[in-house]
Design a protein around this motif. Structure first.
Motif, PDB file in Angstrom:
ATOM      1  N   ARG A 125       0.830  -1.204   0.000  1.00 32.63           N
ATOM      2  CA  ARG A 125       0.000   0.000   0.000  1.00 32.63           C
ATOM      3  C   ARG A 125       0.869   1.260   0.000  1.00 32.63           C
ATOM      4  O   ARG A 125       0.517   2.264  -0.635  1.00 32.63           O
ATOM      5  N   GLU A 126       2.001   1.210   0.677  1.00 29.35           N
ATOM      6  CA  GLU A 126       2.925   2.352   0.678  1.00 29.35           C
ATOM      7  C   GLU A 126       3.373   2.677  -0.743  1.00 29.35           C
ATOM      8  O   GLU A 126       3.413   3.837  -1.155  1.00 29.35           O
ATOM      9  N   ARG A 127       3.704   1.630  -1.530  1.00 34.14           N
ATOM     10  CA  ARG A 127       4.135   1.850  -2.912  1.00 34.14           C
ATOM     11  C   ARG A 127       2.972   2.348  -3.777  1.00 34.14           C
ATOM     12  O   ARG A 127       3.167   3.166  -4.665  1.00 34.14           O
ATOM     13  N   LEU A 128       1.781   1.837  -3.526  1.00 38.94           N
ATOM     14  CA  LEU A 128       0.625   2.228  -4.333  1.00 38.94           C
ATOM     15  C   LEU A 128       0.342   3.727  -4.234  1.00 38.94           C
ATOM     16  O   LEU A 128      -0.231   4.320  -5.154  1.00 38.94           O
ATOM     17  N   GLY A 129       0.735   4.343  -3.139  1.00 35.46           N
ATOM     18  CA  GLY A 129       0.510   5.775  -2.973  1.00 35.46           C
ATOM     19  C   GLY A 129       1.542   6.653  -3.639  1.00 35.46           C
ATOM     20  O   GLY A 129       1.444   7.879  -3.566  1.00 35.46           O
ATOM     21  N   LYS A 130       2.527   6.045  -4.327  1.00 38.91           N
ATOM     22  CA  LYS A 130       3.631   6.827  -4.899  1.00 38.91           C
ATOM     23  C   LYS A 130       3.843   6.548  -6.385  1.00 38.91           C
ATOM     24  O   LYS A 130       4.942   6.736  -6.892  1.00 38.91           O
ATOM     25  N   LEU A 131       2.820   6.136  -7.087  1.00 42.06           N
ATOM     26  CA  LEU A 131       3.014   5.600  -8.425  1.00 42.06           C
ATOM     27  C   LEU A 131       2.986   6.652  -9.521  1.00 42.06           C
ATOM     28  O   LEU A 131       2.247   7.634  -9.457  1.00 42.06           O
ATOM     29  N   THR A 132       3.797   6.382 -10.544  1.00 40.54           N
ATOM     30  CA  THR A 132       3.693   7.081 -11.819  1.00 40.54           C
ATOM     31  C   THR A 132       2.711   6.348 -12.718  1.00 40.54           C
ATOM     32  O   THR A 132       1.877   6.955 -13.381  1.00 40.54           O
ATOM     33  N   ALA A 133       2.806   5.011 -12.744  1.00 44.00           N
ATOM     34  CA  ALA A 133       1.923   4.194 -13.560  1.00 44.00           C
ATOM     35  C   ALA A 133       2.008   2.754 -13.077  1.00 44.00           C
ATOM     36  O   ALA A 133       2.921   2.381 -12.333  1.00 44.00           O
ATOM     37  N   MET A 134       1.043   1.946 -13.524  1.00 43.71           N
ATOM     38  CA  MET A 134       0.980   0.532 -13.162  1.00 43.71           C
ATOM     39  C   MET A 134       0.853  -0.305 -14.426  1.00 43.71           C
ATOM     40  O   MET A 134       0.158   0.074 -15.374  1.00 43.71           O
ATOM     41  N   ILE A 135       1.554  -1.448 -14.449  1.00 45.06           N
ATOM     42  CA  ILE A 135       1.306  -2.486 -15.447  1.00 45.06           C
ATOM     43  C   ILE A 135       0.699  -3.670 -14.720  1.00 45.06           C
ATOM     44  O   ILE A 135       1.286  -4.189 -13.760  1.00 45.06           O
ATOM     45  N   ALA A 136      -0.479  -4.102 -15.166  1.00 39.54           N
ATOM     46  CA  ALA A 136      -1.169  -5.231 -14.542  1.00 39.54           C
ATOM     47  C   ALA A 136      -1.204  -6.396 -15.512  1.00 39.54           C
ATOM     48  O   ALA A 136      -1.655  -6.256 -16.655  1.00 39.54           O
ATOM     49  N   VAL A 137      -0.723  -7.551 -15.067  1.00 35.05           N
ATOM     50  CA  VAL A 137      -0.730  -8.768 -15.878  1.00 35.05           C
ATOM     51  C   VAL A 137      -2.026  -9.517 -15.579  1.00 35.05           C
ATOM     52  O   VAL A 137      -2.263  -9.930 -14.443  1.00 35.05           O
ATOM     53  N   LEU A 138      -2.866  -9.682 -16.605  1.00 35.04           N
ATOM     54  CA  LEU A 138      -4.195 -10.249 -16.419  1.00 35.04           C
ATOM     55  C   LEU A 138      -4.418 -11.404 -17.390  1.00 35.04           C
ATOM     56  O   LEU A 138      -4.366 -11.204 -18.612  1.00 35.04           O
ATOM     57  N   HIS A 139      -4.665 -12.585 -16.850  1.00 34.36           N
ATOM     58  CA  HIS A 139      -4.905 -13.759 -17.684  1.00 34.36           C
ATOM     59  C   HIS A 139      -6.048 -14.591 -17.124  1.00 34.36           C
ATOM     60  O   HIS A 139      -6.135 -14.813 -15.910  1.00 34.36           O
ATOM     61  N   GLY A 140      -6.925 -15.045 -17.989  1.00 37.37           N
ATOM     62  CA  GLY A 140      -7.910 -16.046 -17.627  1.00 37.37           C
ATOM     63  C   GLY A 140      -9.181 -15.490 -17.030  1.00 37.37           C
ATOM     64  O   GLY A 140      -9.272 -14.311 -16.675  1.00 37.37           O
ATOM     65  N   PRO A 141     -10.184 -16.352 -16.886  1.00 40.03           N
ATOM     66  CA  PRO A 141     -11.491 -15.906 -16.376  1.00 40.03           C
ATOM     67  C   PRO A 141     -11.518 -15.635 -14.878  1.00 40.03           C
ATOM     68  O   PRO A 141     -12.391 -14.927 -14.393  1.00 40.03           O
ATOM     69  N   SER A 142     -10.574 -16.185 -14.136  1.00 41.32           N
ATOM     70  CA  SER A 142     -10.501 -15.927 -12.696  1.00 41.32           C
ATOM     71  C   SER A 142      -9.298 -15.037 -12.440  1.00 41.32           C
ATOM     72  O   SER A 142      -8.189 -15.511 -12.182  1.00 41.32           O
ATOM     73  N   LEU A 143      -9.504 -13.728 -12.538  1.00 44.51           N
ATOM     74  CA  LEU A 143      -8.399 -12.789 -12.375  1.00 44.51           C
ATOM     75  C   LEU A 143      -7.946 -12.754 -10.926  1.00 44.51           C
ATOM     76  O   LEU A 143      -8.745 -12.912 -10.005  1.00 44.51           O
ATOM     77  N   ASP A 144      -6.665 -12.529 -10.728  1.00 44.81           N
ATOM     78  CA  ASP A 144      -6.115 -12.486  -9.375  1.00 44.81           C
ATOM     79  C   ASP A 144      -6.748 -11.341  -8.590  1.00 44.81           C
ATOM     80  O   ASP A 144      -6.746 -10.177  -9.027  1.00 44.81           O
ATOM     81  N   ASP A 145      -7.280 -11.671  -7.404  1.00 46.56           N
ATOM     82  CA  ASP A 145      -7.994 -10.650  -6.633  1.00 46.56           C
ATOM     83  C   ASP A 145      -7.060  -9.609  -6.035  1.00 46.56           C
ATOM     84  O   ASP A 145      -7.437  -8.438  -5.885  1.00 46.56           O
ATOM     85  N   GLY A 146      -5.825  -9.995  -5.717  1.00 46.25           N
ATOM     86  CA  GLY A 146      -4.872  -9.011  -5.224  1.00 46.25           C
ATOM     87  C   GLY A 146      -4.524  -7.985  -6.290  1.00 46.25           C
ATOM     88  O   GLY A 146      -4.446  -6.780  -6.025  1.00 46.25           O
ATOM     89  N   VAL A 147      -4.314  -8.455  -7.533  1.00 45.60           N
ATOM     90  CA  VAL A 147      -4.032  -7.548  -8.643  1.00 45.60           C
ATOM     91  C   VAL A 147      -5.208  -6.601  -8.868  1.00 45.60           C
ATOM     92  O   VAL A 147      -5.035  -5.389  -9.052  1.00 45.60           O
ATOM     93  N   CYS A 148      -6.422  -7.138  -8.850  1.00 41.47           N
ATOM     94  CA  CYS A 148      -7.603  -6.294  -9.081  1.00 41.47           C
ATOM     95  C   CYS A 148      -7.772  -5.266  -7.965  1.00 41.47           C
ATOM     96  O   CYS A 148      -8.141  -4.110  -8.222  1.00 41.47           O
ATOM     97  N   MET A 149      -7.488  -5.659  -6.717  1.00 45.61           N
ATOM     98  CA  MET A 149      -7.556  -4.690  -5.625  1.00 45.61           C
ATOM     99  C   MET A 149      -6.552  -3.563  -5.864  1.00 45.61           C
ATOM    100  O   MET A 149      -6.867  -2.375  -5.703  1.00 45.61           O
ATOM    101  N   GLU A 150      -5.331  -3.922  -6.261  1.00 46.38           N
ATOM    102  CA  GLU A 150      -4.303  -2.919  -6.514  1.00 46.38           C
ATOM    103  C   GLU A 150      -4.700  -1.994  -7.668  1.00 46.38           C
ATOM    104  O   GLU A 150      -4.450  -0.783  -7.625  1.00 46.38           O
ATOM    105  N   MET A 151      -5.346  -2.550  -8.684  1.00 43.58           N
ATOM    106  CA  MET A 151      -5.806  -1.731  -9.806  1.00 43.58           C
ATOM    107  C   MET A 151      -6.871  -0.729  -9.351  1.00 43.58           C
ATOM    108  O   MET A 151      -6.851   0.435  -9.746  1.00 43.58           O
ATOM    109  N   GLY A 152      -7.813  -1.197  -8.524  1.00 42.01           N
ATOM    110  CA  GLY A 152      -8.835  -0.292  -8.016  1.00 42.01           C
ATOM    111  C   GLY A 152      -8.234   0.830  -7.191  1.00 42.01           C
ATOM    112  O   GLY A 152      -8.662   1.997  -7.275  1.00 42.01           O
ATOM    113  N   TYR A 153      -7.246   0.503  -6.389  1.00 44.59           N
ATOM    114  CA  TYR A 153      -6.566   1.497  -5.551  1.00 44.59           C
ATOM    115  C   TYR A 153      -5.880   2.539  -6.442  1.00 44.59           C
ATOM    116  O   TYR A 153      -6.024   3.758  -6.231  1.00 44.59           O
TER     117      TYR A 153
END
Length: 315
Positions: free
Chosen positions: A59-87
């Motif tokens: 969460r500390e890093r999420l507050g300091k971002l220039t940009a994010m790359i999210a790796v997304l594959h398959g019908p069951s997307l990783d919930d941690g990745v999706c939470m980070e994307m929402g943040y």
């Protein structure tokens, strides 16, 4: 700071993310890239409550971002990745999604198609890099397993193309970004209710929240004629609410629920989770998690039955 959001529970997922981080670091400098698990030293980290500490570091890093790359594959997307994307989305951070998945999705045979199993994902990404076909053949070899070597090489080329393209897209977003303004936590008397698409009884969770005396808005995209338009409405309605009540049931926390949890956490809105059939995960040195740790520690409370949920809401 560039954040590589990825599924991290198996070696092949971590290897893919490391390849992406290496390409990105070659163009930005290694100090400008954050790779979870690697840069939090997750395997060897010792902390009194390890999962919470990892949540705090991410969460500390999420507050300091220039940009994010999210790796997304398959019908069951990783919930941690999706939470980070929402943040990240709530803070106005550009999000480049990259996938080599050749599948697209719809809610019925004749309905509109979208790139991910929940159209809400499309609403929060800035750009999508989809490289869905194998790379070109390197030519045959004389080895006994030549067709497998050729197939492996074509997959390698496909990944290389996807990663290089994603890095180019994320660097194109590299413009000065002012600090995120203070985000309103939302109306403290209003709850947004996000039902799991895996739950058969539509409206049950909303009825429970209303029974406890709350005004509610609820997600509508899973039954709407235009799911993409409804996803935009769901996102807007969720921003107005001071409380997010979400059913996290499913193989993983559903992608949209995870996104909304991340966005609520970034805004300082309260989050509670309804999870009637709990499955715990265990990892060396870490406390048991009832969902991905990014979900677990963003939520203020979780409930396994309607009575306890209503009782808490009436406090």
């Amino acid at each position: 700071m560039y954040y590589v959001a990825h599924r991290l529970f198996a070696a092949h997922d971590r290897l893919l993310a490391a390849r992406l981080a290496r390409v990105l670091a070659a163009k930005t400098g290694p100090d400008q890239v954050f790779l979870p698990f690697c840069d939090t030293d997750e395997e060897d980290l010792v902390a009194e409550v390890k999962g919470r500490r990892l949540f705090e570091l991410d969460r500390e890093r999420l507050g300091k971002l220039t940009a994010m790359i999210a790796v997304l594959h398959g019908p069951s997307l990783d919930d941690g990745v999706c939470m980070e994307m929402g943040y990240a989305h709530a803070l106005g951070v550009p999000i480049i999604a990259v996938t080599t998945d050749f599948q697209t999705y719809s809610f019925d045979e004749d309905g509109p198609r979208f790139d991910f199993p929940d159209p809400l994902v499309q609403e929060v990404i800035t750009d999508l890099v989809r490289v869905a076909r194998l790379g070109t053949s390197p030519g045959s070899t004389d080895t006994a397993n030549s067709r497998y070597a050729v197939f492996a090489s074509r997959n390698d080329r496909q990944l290389d193309q996807a990663l290089e393209t994603a890095v180019d897209h994320v660097l194109a977003q590299d413009v000065p970004r002012p600090p995120a303004p203070a985000l309103p936590a939302g109306d403290a008397t209003l709850a947004f209710v996000e039902q799991s698409p895996y739950t058969p009884v539509v409206g049950m969770l909303t009825a429970l929240v209303q029974q406890a005396g709350w005004a509610t808005k609820e997600s509508s995209r899973f039954t709407a004629h235009d799911p993409l338009e409804a996803a935009r409405t769901d996102l807007d309605r969720s921003r107005a609410a001071g409380l997010l009540v979400t059913d996290v049931s499913g193989p993983e926390t559903p992608p949209g629920a995870a996104l909304l949890i991340g966005a609520a956490a970034a805004r300082g809105a309260r989050v509670i989770a309804y999870y009637p059939r709990t499955v715990l995960t265990h990892a060396s040195g870490r406390e048991p998690n009832w969902r991905n740790l990014m979900i677990q520690y963003a939520a203020e409370a979780r409930f396994a039955n309607p009575e306890s949920l209503v009782h808490w809401l009436r406090r």
